[in-house]
Write a protein that holds these residues in place. Sequence first.
Motif, PDB file in Angstrom:
ATOM      1  N   ALA A  30       0.838  -1.210   0.000  1.00 26.18           N
ATOM      2  CA  ALA A  30       0.000   0.000   0.000  1.00 26.18           C
ATOM      3  C   ALA A  30       0.868   1.253   0.000  1.00 26.18           C
ATOM      4  O   ALA A  30       0.541   2.249  -0.652  1.00 26.18           O
ATOM      5  CB  ALA A  30      -0.932   0.000   1.212  1.00 26.18           C
ATOM      6  N   ALA A  31       1.980   1.199   0.727  1.00 26.24           N
ATOM      7  CA  ALA A  31       2.879   2.357   0.789  1.00 26.24           C
ATOM      8  C   ALA A  31       3.457   2.644  -0.589  1.00 26.24           C
ATOM      9  O   ALA A  31       3.512   3.793  -1.029  1.00 26.24           O
ATOM     10  CB  ALA A  31       3.996   2.101   1.800  1.00 26.24           C
ATOM     11  N   ARG A  49       2.188   1.774  -3.522  1.00 20.30           N
ATOM     12  CA  ARG A  49       1.127   2.179  -4.448  1.00 20.30           C
ATOM     13  C   ARG A  49       0.497   3.524  -4.094  1.00 20.30           C
ATOM     14  O   ARG A  49      -0.232   4.103  -4.907  1.00 20.30           O
ATOM     15  CB  ARG A  49       0.078   1.064  -4.547  1.00 20.30           C
ATOM     16  CG  ARG A  49       0.627  -0.162  -5.306  1.00 20.30           C
ATOM     17  CD  ARG A  49      -0.340  -1.339  -5.392  1.00 20.30           C
ATOM     18  NE  ARG A  49      -0.582  -1.953  -4.098  1.00 20.30           N
ATOM     19  CZ  ARG A  49      -1.676  -1.778  -3.365  1.00 20.30           C
ATOM     20  NH1 ARG A  49      -2.662  -1.030  -3.818  1.00 20.30           N
ATOM     21  NH2 ARG A  49      -1.795  -2.346  -2.194  1.00 20.30           N
ATOM     22  N   ALA A  50       0.789   4.019  -2.879  1.00 20.58           N
ATOM     23  CA  ALA A  50       0.269   5.349  -2.515  1.00 20.58           C
ATOM     24  C   ALA A  50       0.929   6.439  -3.354  1.00 20.58           C
ATOM     25  O   ALA A  50       0.416   7.556  -3.447  1.00 20.58           O
ATOM     26  CB  ALA A  50       0.493   5.618  -1.028  1.00 20.58           C
ATOM     27  N   ASP A  51       2.054   6.105  -3.948  1.00 24.91           N
ATOM     28  CA  ASP A  51       2.727   7.045  -4.849  1.00 24.91           C
ATOM     29  C   ASP A  51       2.015   6.988  -6.201  1.00 24.91           C
ATOM     30  O   ASP A  51       2.093   5.988  -6.920  1.00 24.91           O
ATOM     31  CB  ASP A  51       4.197   6.635  -4.992  1.00 24.91           C
ATOM     32  CG  ASP A  51       4.965   7.568  -5.921  1.00 24.91           C
ATOM     33  OD1 ASP A  51       4.341   8.395  -6.621  1.00 24.91           O
ATOM     34  OD2 ASP A  51       6.208   7.462  -5.938  1.00 24.91           O
ATOM     35  N   THR A  73       9.263   7.888  -4.623  1.00 26.48           N
ATOM     36  CA  THR A  73       8.693   8.120  -3.292  1.00 26.48           C
ATOM     37  C   THR A  73       8.051   6.841  -2.761  1.00 26.48           C
ATOM     38  O   THR A  73       8.201   6.493  -1.590  1.00 26.48           O
ATOM     39  CB  THR A  73       7.648   9.249  -3.358  1.00 26.48           C
ATOM     40  OG1 THR A  73       8.277  10.399  -3.923  1.00 26.48           O
ATOM     41  CG2 THR A  73       7.121   9.588  -1.984  1.00 26.48           C
ATOM     42  N   GLY A  74       7.353   6.140  -3.632  1.00 24.59           N
ATOM     43  CA  GLY A  74       6.705   4.898  -3.232  1.00 24.59           C
ATOM     44  C   GLY A  74       7.716   3.817  -2.883  1.00 24.59           C
ATOM     45  O   GLY A  74       7.541   3.073  -1.912  1.00 24.59           O
ATOM     46  N   ALA A 122       9.055   4.653   0.483  1.00 27.14           N
ATOM     47  CA  ALA A 122       8.077   4.365   1.541  1.00 27.14           C
ATOM     48  C   ALA A 122       8.014   2.857   1.788  1.00 27.14           C
ATOM     49  O   ALA A 122       7.955   2.398   2.934  1.00 27.14           O
ATOM     50  CB  ALA A 122       6.705   4.914   1.154  1.00 27.14           C
ATOM     51  N   ARG A 180      10.936   1.875   3.839  1.00 29.74           N
ATOM     52  CA  ARG A 180      10.839   2.356   5.218  1.00 29.74           C
ATOM     53  C   ARG A 180       9.837   1.520   6.025  1.00 29.74           C
ATOM     54  O   ARG A 180      10.071   1.212   7.190  1.00 29.74           O
ATOM     55  CB  ARG A 180      10.452   3.845   5.225  1.00 29.74           C
ATOM     56  CG  ARG A 180      10.616   4.534   6.563  1.00 29.74           C
ATOM     57  CD  ARG A 180      10.583   6.050   6.428  1.00 29.74           C
ATOM     58  NE  ARG A 180      11.869   6.575   6.023  1.00 29.74           N
ATOM     59  CZ  ARG A 180      12.685   7.282   6.832  1.00 29.74           C
ATOM     60  NH1 ARG A 180      12.317   7.579   8.058  1.00 29.74           N
ATOM     61  NH2 ARG A 180      13.842   7.698   6.401  1.00 29.74           N
ATOM     62  N   VAL A 181       8.738   1.156   5.392  1.00 28.12           N
ATOM     63  CA  VAL A 181       7.770   0.291   6.080  1.00 28.12           C
ATOM     64  C   VAL A 181       8.409  -1.066   6.387  1.00 28.12           C
ATOM     65  O   VAL A 181       8.307  -1.596   7.499  1.00 28.12           O
ATOM     66  CB  VAL A 181       6.503   0.087   5.222  1.00 28.12           C
ATOM     67  CG1 VAL A 181       5.626  -1.020   5.803  1.00 28.12           C
ATOM     68  CG2 VAL A 181       5.708   1.385   5.114  1.00 28.12           C
TER      69      VAL A 181
END
Lengths: 331, 331
Positions: free
Chosen positions: B176-177, B179-181, B195-196, B199, B202-203
């Motif tokens: 999800a992190a 694909r949030a990009d 960015t994605g 993320a 990092r997750v």
Amino acid sequence: MGAAETSGRERFDLGDFLLESGEVLQGAFLIYRTLGRLSPARDNCILLPSYYSGTDASYDRIIGPGRALDPARYFIVLTNMFGNGVSASPSTLTNSCAGAGFPKVTIRDTAAAQHRLLSERFGISKLKLATGWSMGAMQSLHMAALYPDFVERVLAVCGNAKCWPLNQAFLEGGSAALRADATYEGGCYSAPPETGLRAFGRVYAGWAYSAEFFRERLYEGLGYADLEAFLKGWEDDHLEHDANDLLAVLHAWRHADAGKALADITARTVLMPCDTDTYFTVRETELEAAEIGHAEVKVLHSPYGHCAGAPGRFDTEAREVEAEMLRILAD
Amino acid sequence: MGAAETSGRERFDLGDFLLESGEVLQGAFLIYRTLGRLSPARDNCILLPSYYSGTDASYDRIIGPGRALDPARYFIVLTNMFGNGVSASPSTLTNSCAGAGFPKVTIRDTAAAQHRLLSERFGISKLKLATGWSMGAMQSLHMAALYPDFVERVLAVCGNAKCWPLNQAFLEGGSAALRADATYEGGCYSAPPETGLRAFGRVYAGWAYSAEFFRERLYEGLGYADLEAFLKGWEDDHLEHDANDLLAVLHAWRHADAGKALADITARTVLMPCDTDTYFTVRETELEAAEIGHAEVKVLHSPYGHCAGAPGRFDTEAREVEAEMLRILAD
């Protein structure tokens, strides 16, 4: 939020409030609610600070006649921490501290504001008990550490006085997921960054319970048919929150550290971590107990992870917390 | 990837490969590498399938003269699983299965392809050992479950035959992190969704180790000065990967389930979970051992969480894994 939940809310203005960082939270205010009556000796006050994504209403189901938190006996003060969308927050301010302009607020700042509320408005010089779940526990521990004479008892449920590094890493993940949505625009969004809020909720969901919770489909007891429904439920919950509010409170959590003041705690202190909590761990709770010196650690054995301590959410765990509360209040 | 690492890579074409889902992976191929020589009896083959974000090169540091994995004794086959960016993957195909057109591939599919490689190209009818870390272990367990006569021994390090639900929830968060990009564009990006990817890294980082790892700053031993440097390091690592590749392999992991075939395993099986692994848990490894029936569980006690089993990354843990490998190979 229904009318029933918000009725009785009151406001405590703090004016331009100097923060630990040196910044000023302009037009700062706390919204709080009280239940019961302050005794003439002003010695029956119990503080319940709000937890992450919660409000003063979040503890309602563990308060009532005949309960440990009985308004007939205690003067119960339910506070909303800075940034939670009820007290001064990115979403509630209308001055230059609103939205992306909200300064970095810490739990020390919120503790200082709560101390002023309790002492200035109510003339209270000692709390009977400071308690709460998760960030509520973090705040109560800060109150006891920073104002040792002010707090007689602490019951911290699934929460520490410090955000330990794994906990920080967990929060960094959720925060990155939210911010990966470009419509967040560094906090200057014109419409809610829905994709980011959903991603935040989905990342968070994996941490909040335990392997057993997922394996044994315990989410069914919360009304979710399957894992995907559960994850979607967490996404939906986060759509109800303002992104800047979420990140403001996350900052306070992420940087929480009562530091050496932990050793100053004189309150009778009981720490109740859950053995399957993934980010407020038993081990780190024990380390804090050692720093406090006289704190007791009572481990909740539960498959509900961090959420084992959610007020009234799970019967067995809620009974265990309430029994502990009754025990320490009786002394 | 340096020339040294890619030298000796070979290609096994599978043509239009029918997947478990009913879809076809057009122009499917496996890239693999072999070390040592296949014995005349073809009975000295050890399979090491790649792990998440790894390649055939990822096991190099645990292979060598005098080691458990000694090319002088064994014919070692290092495979790249579908989607990993080396074998047929969103980023390596040039047909309609490239990029966002890559079909849903499972570990069963990769196991079937590896079985064909080993039997058709090398005439192997039985592996001496199938081993590997993490998704490498998942694949080796699938080989033993789906082709019971084909596998004599399994050593599964920090990996299960099934992606248990907490593990699924963890993967859902990272996915999800990423694909949030919005620049991911459902896989149809023209430039990497940086960015994605960051993320995602990092997750992931918060899950890969343990509370003790973070608390005791064990990341310093990996060359990171502080938590933020560590998290940034994980972000950077993921920038080197193609987003569709990452999500293709994540799908295979997320949906892994050897199912009832687990009971068909006849191989001598040793499962080595780590006691602080957050997503391939000891408990769930024990449940799989019970399904297999005769499997032994040897717990790695380590603060390195899931990464305790990373090939050669941590000396003590690597020695423990190697000792176990020597022990079962000796029988």
